[in-house]
Write a protein that holds these residues in place. Sequence first.
Motif, short mmCIF file in Angstrom:
data_model
loop_
_atom_site.label_atom_id
_atom_site.label_comp_id
_atom_site.label_asym_id
_atom_site.label_seq_id
_atom_site.Cartn_x
_atom_site.Cartn_y
_atom_site.Cartn_z
N ARG A 196 0.84 -1.21 0.00
CA ARG A 196 0.00 0.00 0.00
C ARG A 196 0.87 1.26 0.00
O ARG A 196 1.96 1.27 0.58
N ILE A 197 0.32 2.30 -0.62
CA ILE A 197 1.06 3.54 -0.77
C ILE A 197 1.50 4.10 0.58
O ILE A 197 2.63 4.57 0.74
N ASN A 198 0.60 4.04 1.57
CA ASN A 198 0.96 4.64 2.87
C ASN A 198 2.02 3.83 3.62
O ASN A 198 2.43 4.22 4.71
N ARG A 199 2.46 2.72 3.01
CA ARG A 199 3.55 1.97 3.63
C ARG A 199 4.84 2.11 2.80
O ARG A 199 5.79 1.35 3.00
N LEU A 200 4.85 3.08 1.89
CA LEU A 200 6.05 3.34 1.09
C LEU A 200 6.69 4.65 1.54
O LEU A 200 6.00 5.54 2.04
N SER A 201 8.00 4.75 1.35
CA SER A 201 8.69 6.00 1.70
C SER A 201 8.34 7.09 0.69
O SER A 201 7.75 6.81 -0.37
N GLY A 202 8.74 8.32 1.00
CA GLY A 202 8.47 9.44 0.10
C GLY A 202 9.07 9.22 -1.27
O GLY A 202 8.43 9.46 -2.30
N GLY A 203 10.32 8.74 -1.30
CA GLY A 203 11.00 8.49 -2.57
C GLY A 203 10.30 7.41 -3.37
O GLY A 203 10.17 7.51 -4.60
N GLU A 204 9.86 6.38 -2.67
CA GLU A 204 9.16 5.28 -3.36
C GLU A 204 7.82 5.77 -3.91
O GLU A 204 7.42 5.41 -5.02
N GLN A 205 7.14 6.59 -3.13
CA GLN A 205 5.86 7.14 -3.61
C GLN A 205 6.08 8.01 -4.84
O GLN A 205 5.28 8.00 -5.78
N GLN A 206 7.18 8.75 -4.84
CA GLN A 206 7.46 9.61 -5.99
C GLN A 206 7.67 8.76 -7.25
O GLN A 206 7.20 9.12 -8.34
N ARG A 207 8.32 7.62 -7.09
CA ARG A 207 8.56 6.75 -8.24
C ARG A 207 7.23 6.16 -8.74
O ARG A 207 7.02 6.02 -9.95
N VAL A 208 6.35 5.83 -7.80
CA VAL A 208 5.03 5.32 -8.20
C VAL A 208 4.27 6.42 -8.97
O VAL A 208 3.62 6.15 -9.99
N ALA A 209 4.39 7.65 -8.47
CA ALA A 209 3.71 8.78 -9.12
C ALA A 209 4.23 8.97 -10.54
O ALA A 209 3.46 9.25 -11.48
N ILE A 210 5.54 8.80 -10.72
CA ILE A 210 6.12 8.94 -12.06
C ILE A 210 5.63 7.80 -12.96
O ILE A 210 5.25 8.02 -14.12
N ALA A 211 5.62 6.58 -12.41
CA ALA A 211 5.14 5.43 -13.19
C ALA A 211 3.69 5.64 -13.60
O ALA A 211 3.30 5.33 -14.74
N ARG A 212 2.88 6.18 -12.69
CA ARG A 212 1.47 6.41 -13.02
C ARG A 212 1.34 7.44 -14.16
O ARG A 212 0.48 7.30 -15.04
N ALA A 213 2.21 8.46 -14.11
CA ALA A 213 2.15 9.49 -15.16
C ALA A 213 2.47 8.92 -16.53
O ALA A 213 2.03 9.45 -17.55
N LEU A 214 3.26 7.84 -16.55
CA LEU A 214 3.66 7.26 -17.84
C LEU A 214 2.68 6.20 -18.33
O LEU A 214 2.82 5.69 -19.44
N ALA A 215 1.69 5.89 -17.51
CA ALA A 215 0.84 4.72 -17.74
C ALA A 215 0.19 4.70 -19.13
O ALA A 215 0.21 3.67 -19.81
N ASN A 216 -0.39 5.79 -19.53
CA ASN A 216 -1.13 5.80 -20.80
C ASN A 216 -0.30 6.33 -21.97
O ASN A 216 -0.87 6.78 -22.97
N GLU A 217 1.02 6.28 -21.82
CA GLU A 217 1.95 6.77 -22.84
C GLU A 217 1.52 8.15 -23.33
O GLU A 217 1.21 8.35 -24.53
N PRO A 218 1.49 9.12 -22.40
CA PRO A 218 0.96 10.45 -22.79
C PRO A 218 1.90 11.18 -23.74
O PRO A 218 3.11 10.91 -23.78
N LYS A 219 1.32 12.12 -24.47
CA LYS A 219 2.14 12.94 -25.38
C LYS A 219 2.87 14.02 -24.61
O LYS A 219 3.89 14.53 -25.05
N LEU A 220 2.27 14.40 -23.47
CA LEU A 220 2.86 15.49 -22.67
C LEU A 220 2.95 15.05 -21.21
O LEU A 220 1.96 14.60 -20.63
N ILE A 221 4.14 15.15 -20.66
CA ILE A 221 4.31 14.85 -19.23
C ILE A 221 4.61 16.16 -18.52
O ILE A 221 5.53 16.92 -18.91
N LEU A 222 3.82 16.44 -17.49
CA LEU A 222 4.02 17.63 -16.68
C LEU A 222 4.46 17.14 -15.30
O LEU A 222 3.72 16.41 -14.64
#
Lengths: 298, 234
Positions: B139-165
């Motif tokens: 679960r997210i609340n059992r991950l460190s800040g750095g690990e959560q950030q990596r999950v957030a980046i992975a989520r942003a890439l999920a749908n192969e977007p044309k623009l990443i913000l």
Amino acid sequence: MDTTGKALNITQGTGLGDYTASSTGALLGTTLAEKNNLSVGSTFTVNDQAYTVTGLFDAGTAFGNNAVYLTLPTAQTLARTPGELSSMIVTVNSMDNVASAKTALQAALGTAKADVTQGQNLQTAVSSLDSVKNISFIAFIAALGTAGLIILLIMVMLVRERRREIGVLKAIGAPNRTIGLQFVLEALVLAALGSTVGAAIASFASGGIGSALISSTTTTTASTGRGFPGGAGGGGGFPGQGGPFGGASQLLSSVTASASPGVIAGGIAAVFGVAIIGALVPALLTARIRPIEVLRGE
Amino acid sequence: MIEVKNLVRTFNSGDRTIKPVNDVSFVLEQGTLASIVGKSGSGKSTLLSLLGALDKPTSGDVVVNGVSLARLPDSRLTEYRRRDIGFVFQQFNLIPNLSAVANVMLPMEFAGIRKAARLQRARDLLEQVQLDPSKHERRINRLSGGEQQRVAIARALANEPKLILADEPTGNLDEQTGDHIIELLSSLSRDHNTTILVVTHDRVLANKADRRFRLQQGKLMEEPVRDRAVAASA
């Protein structure tokens, strides 16, 4: 059947067999048997006639358990009134048949020999039953309204607590209908769980509630006793009377606390409807807000 | 291609009117890696929110591949966020009671990708951002800040977007993981023609950008950058 028309509960031994034939067998109430140290197979003598105890019964009351039952001819011989009856209880299978049964009995026995009367409190019993039914229906509606309001407020609170989650879902592209559906499904699961728990509690509690309303001398049977779902519990309707509603309880051999399928279906529909509205409206209202407003506002 | 035209966002604070984004205009070609630097409170996150259609501008417009966001109804803006945008939030904004892999799967679920495919892609993405496989189901609340950030980046890439913000995408990462994420973003823009706009205080990341902007009191200024290859070797 005892003197009030209620079936006897034979706890030991057997009945008297053919009740229209002379017999030296006797059915004793448990209290009377205990007082006289009698058990099944024991004999006792009345007016130089020996009788054998064929069975013991429990009438449910101290008075009833002090009685002895013999076959009709034997009792008439003992009372030196052969062929005569002082009173006879006739149980009719439906209240609709009371009037016709009364007419038929009067015709068969003759007006010169017998008076045929129906239970004096029958009409009172019926009207009291209706009163109980109406009261329980009003209580049902009130409980349903209260439960609905509680569910609505809980769902609104749950959705408000999850505003940020809604904002995040919107931010990553969740359509409003997906968000609404998710909250509705969660609400339905909660309502179903609450309904199950409420129905279980109500099915156990309805007998007790029925007993509280009906006279203690009336047997109360909770056969289906279900409240409406949603955790609010409560017995459905109580089609019975007695206790505080007069002495008509003696006319009733059993009272069942139950709710009709229509009432149960109405309760389920109402509770689920409230749960859906309670989840959907605040979820969709929140989903209409720009995601950044929700995310920034936390 | 993204065209930002005279973008203005104002907020009222008591009697004052604040303009965190004040008449900002620029054009980003597809596949550009751009960075925005600036002091805290200079309006960087507000600008990203406007580009990601999380917020609406007071005036001005954002045109993505010829489509004006200002004219799109809410439902189309949601679709735009789902299909065209990958957003890495500074505060991660993950769903705390879901696992890492479930969080990454969410945007794909909204896009209608079937479960087996989205599960596989979510696992691949979490591996790309170097999240230990043993933590994929955590679960997210059992991950460190750095690990959560990596999950957030992975989520942003999920749908192969044309623009990443991305708002401070390396802010909570150690140097080694940060370098890996920078390389990942860089390769996405270089090899997959993804446009990436990052708000960062990370000098290494800023220097990797093809274009570098500075936001100061709501005004955007472009700064000269070194050649990407030179910057990478620096």
